[in-house]
Design an enzyme around this catalytic site. Structure first.
Site, PDB file in Angstrom:
ATOM      1  N   GLU A  13       5.896   4.172  -0.708  1.00  0.00           N
ATOM      2  CA  GLU A  13       5.101   4.915   0.202  1.00  0.00           C
ATOM      3  C   GLU A  13       6.104   4.520   1.571  1.00  0.00           C
ATOM      4  O   GLU A  13       6.888   3.547   1.995  1.00  0.00           O
ATOM      5  CB  GLU A  13       4.254   4.621   0.553  1.00  0.00           C
ATOM      6  CG  GLU A  13       3.368   2.957   0.335  1.00  0.00           C
ATOM      7  CD  GLU A  13       2.711   3.075   2.007  1.00  0.00           C
ATOM      8  OE1 GLU A  13       2.552   3.379   2.817  1.00  0.00           O
ATOM      9  OE2 GLU A  13       2.357   1.975   1.535  1.00  0.00           O
TER      10      GLU A  13
ATOM     11  N   LYS B 109      -6.676  -3.544   0.745  1.00  0.00           N
ATOM     12  CA  LYS B 109      -6.666  -5.013   2.036  1.00  0.00           C
ATOM     13  C   LYS B 109      -8.533  -5.538   1.910  1.00  0.00           C
ATOM     14  O   LYS B 109      -9.493  -5.319   2.053  1.00  0.00           O
ATOM     15  CB  LYS B 109      -6.574  -3.680   3.129  1.00  0.00           C
ATOM     16  CG  LYS B 109      -4.606  -3.497   2.944  1.00  0.00           C
ATOM     17  CD  LYS B 109      -4.836  -2.208   3.605  1.00  0.00           C
ATOM     18  CE  LYS B 109      -3.392  -2.104   4.130  1.00  0.00           C
ATOM     19  NZ  LYS B 109      -3.544  -0.798   3.390  1.00  0.00           N
TER      20      LYS B 109
HETATM   21  N1  PSU Z   1       0.719  -1.559   1.595  1.00  0.00           N
HETATM   22  C1  PSU Z   1       0.719  -2.142   3.141  1.00  0.00           C
HETATM   23  N2  PSU Z   1       1.014  -2.155   3.851  1.00  0.00           N
HETATM   24  C2  PSU Z   1       0.193  -1.053   4.792  1.00  0.00           C
HETATM   25  C3  PSU Z   1       0.128   0.360   4.095  1.00  0.00           C
HETATM   26  C4  PSU Z   1      -0.499  -0.034   2.818  1.00  0.00           C
HETATM   27  O1  PSU Z   1       1.660  -3.320   2.384  1.00  0.00           O
HETATM   28  O2  PSU Z   1       0.422  -0.728   6.291  1.00  0.00           O
HETATM   29  C5  PSU Z   1      -0.651   1.637   4.727  1.00  0.00           C
HETATM   30  C6  PSU Z   1      -0.423   2.594   3.119  1.00  0.00           C
HETATM   31  O3  PSU Z   1       0.623   3.554   3.307  1.00  0.00           O
HETATM   32  C7  PSU Z   1      -1.983   2.978   2.928  1.00  0.00           C
HETATM   33  C8  PSU Z   1      -2.600   2.914   4.177  1.00  0.00           C
HETATM   34  O4  PSU Z   1      -1.988   4.319   3.064  1.00  0.00           O
HETATM   35  O5  PSU Z   1      -2.352   1.942   5.260  1.00  0.00           O
HETATM   36  C9  PSU Z   1      -4.123   2.788   4.215  1.00  0.00           C
HETATM   37  O6  PSU Z   1      -4.740   2.938   5.570  1.00  0.00           O
HETATM   38  P1  PSU Z   1      -6.014   3.290   5.808  1.00  0.00           P
HETATM   39  O7  PSU Z   1      -7.229   2.811   5.780  1.00  0.00           O
HETATM   40  O8  PSU Z   1      -6.230   4.434   7.664  1.00  0.00           O
HETATM   41  O9  PSU Z   1      -6.522   4.986   5.089  1.00  0.00           O
END
Ligand code: PSU
Ligand code: MN
Length: 349
Positions: A35, A184
């Site tokens: 991504e 996360k």
């Molecule tokens: N993994 C990482 N850093 C990131 C992300 C994933 O190491 O910044 C990103 C991914 O693109 C994931 C997003 O889809 O964070 C999730 O964001 P949200 O919580 O707004 O859906």
């Protein structure tokens, strides 16, 4: 009468497939999707421009083709060239801390409106965007890509309005092995794990019994001495592939989440991370941040509060996850050649 999806794609010029990805598809060679939000919103552009290249080199070193996904000049590109990737990262560079990033973070629901708007003749609308896990999975489905590596998956947030990442519903409908260091740590981890169960997404610990969180090797829910555990464990890429194939072989079409602990050397003990996290979460509420702003803000604050330690962890775990995904892809594509056929079945891809 049915809408001709392929025709819409061609007419609107929605998608560009990188020549290297096209070639790998033709030859049946292993491909791993990556991504771009991690590159444009997850860390500073200077770090990203090297990291983006390094991740691709790690794959190529073992004959695996990288397909880094992003929106470049108003088109969804599956398999950006080095130049395209660098131009996307450079756009993000205009960013000042906590100000709007000129590159828009595009979740699955954003992709269509963003591309459709850019397609209007003479449109002055923005033409560069990054894909999240969710929207990268949309690209995977288009080409039938089966392996995808990232840092940490999105999920259920901890602060009101308890936003749920678009990553989860996309994972539920995308038959892709997603390799990540758990979800996360900034999230409500228990709620996210329950949500994965609700959606029927298998979770496999890679050489671990503990559920890792992006950036810790294990996670202990508040008031519990016990680390959260994974339902299944695999100790080799072969084992992962067998589990995923059995899942898909039953006709289940969801993703399979393979969770890999961050490397020992850079992992951050959960107890240590909790303090920084509480503070950053408080700030999110004070600033009234919402929606897609929350995750990038939290990651950036953790980088600062930890004096760069979470950044090192982020970089190293990404490289490690890409290596695990690479070996899984090699087994899936090369050792299991007999399960592949050249043409997508009706309704697939
Ligand atoms: N993994 C990482 N850093 C990131 C992300 C994933 O190491 O910044 C990103 C991914 O693109 C994931 C997003 O889809 O964070 C999730 O964001 P949200 O919580 O707004 O859906
Ligand atoms: Mn969200």
């Amino acid at each position: 009468m049915y809408l001709d999806i392929a025709r819409i794609r061609t007419w609107m010029n929605l998608v560009r497939i990188g020549p290297h990805v096209e070639e790998a598809l033709k030859q049946g060679l292993p491909i791993v999707a990556l991504e771009s939000t991690v590159l444009t919103h997850g860390m500073p552009p200077l770090v990203s421009s090297t990291l983006g290249r390094e991740l691709e080199l790690l794959l190529r070193a073992r004959g695996v083709t990288p397909a880094t996904v992003g929106v470049v000049d108003g088109r969804l590109v599956i398999g950006m060239t080095e130049q395209e990737m660098q131009s996307l990262i450079r756009q993000a560079q205009a960013r000042r801390p906590f100000e709007a990033n000129p590159v828009q973070k595009l979740t699955a629901r954003d992709l269509g409106p963003f591309l459709g708007r850019a397609h209007l003749p003479g449109s002055q609308a923005p033409r560069y965007g990054s894909t999240t896990v969710g929207s990268t999975l949309v690209a995977c489905r288009m080409l039938g890509l089966r392996v995808f590596a990232t840092g940490g998956l999105g999920g259920v947030h901890r602060v009101p309005p308890y936003d749920v990442s678009g990553d989860l519903p996309q994972l539920a409908v995308s038959p892709v092995i997603v390799v990540a260091s758990g979800v996360k740590a900034i999230l409500n981890v228990e709620a996210t794990v329950e949500y994965l169960e609700t959606l029927g997404i298998p979770v496999i610990g890679y050489r671990t019994d503990a559920f890792p969180v992006f950036y810790a090797r294990e996670y202990r829910p508040k008031g519990s001495g016990q680390p959260l555990r994974v339902p299944f464990r695999a100790d080799s890429p072969q084992e992962v592939v067998r589990m995923a194939l059995a899942h898909w072989g039953l006709g289940l079409n969801s993703g399979v989440l393979v969770v890999v602990p961050p490397p020992e050397r850079v992992a951050i003990p959960w107890a240590e991370m909790e303090g920084w996290l509480d503070r950053a979460l408080r700030e999110v509420q004070e600033r009234g941040l919402r929606g897609p702003e929350v995750t990038p803000y939290l990651l950036q604050r953790l980088h600062e509060l930890s004096h760069g330690r979470t950044m090192d962890a982020n970089r190293e775990l990404l490289m490690n996850n890409v290596k695990v995904a690479r070996e899984i892809a090699r087994v899936l594509y090369l050792e299991q050649r007999e399960i592949w056929r050249p043409q997508a079945a009706e309704g697939e891809g």
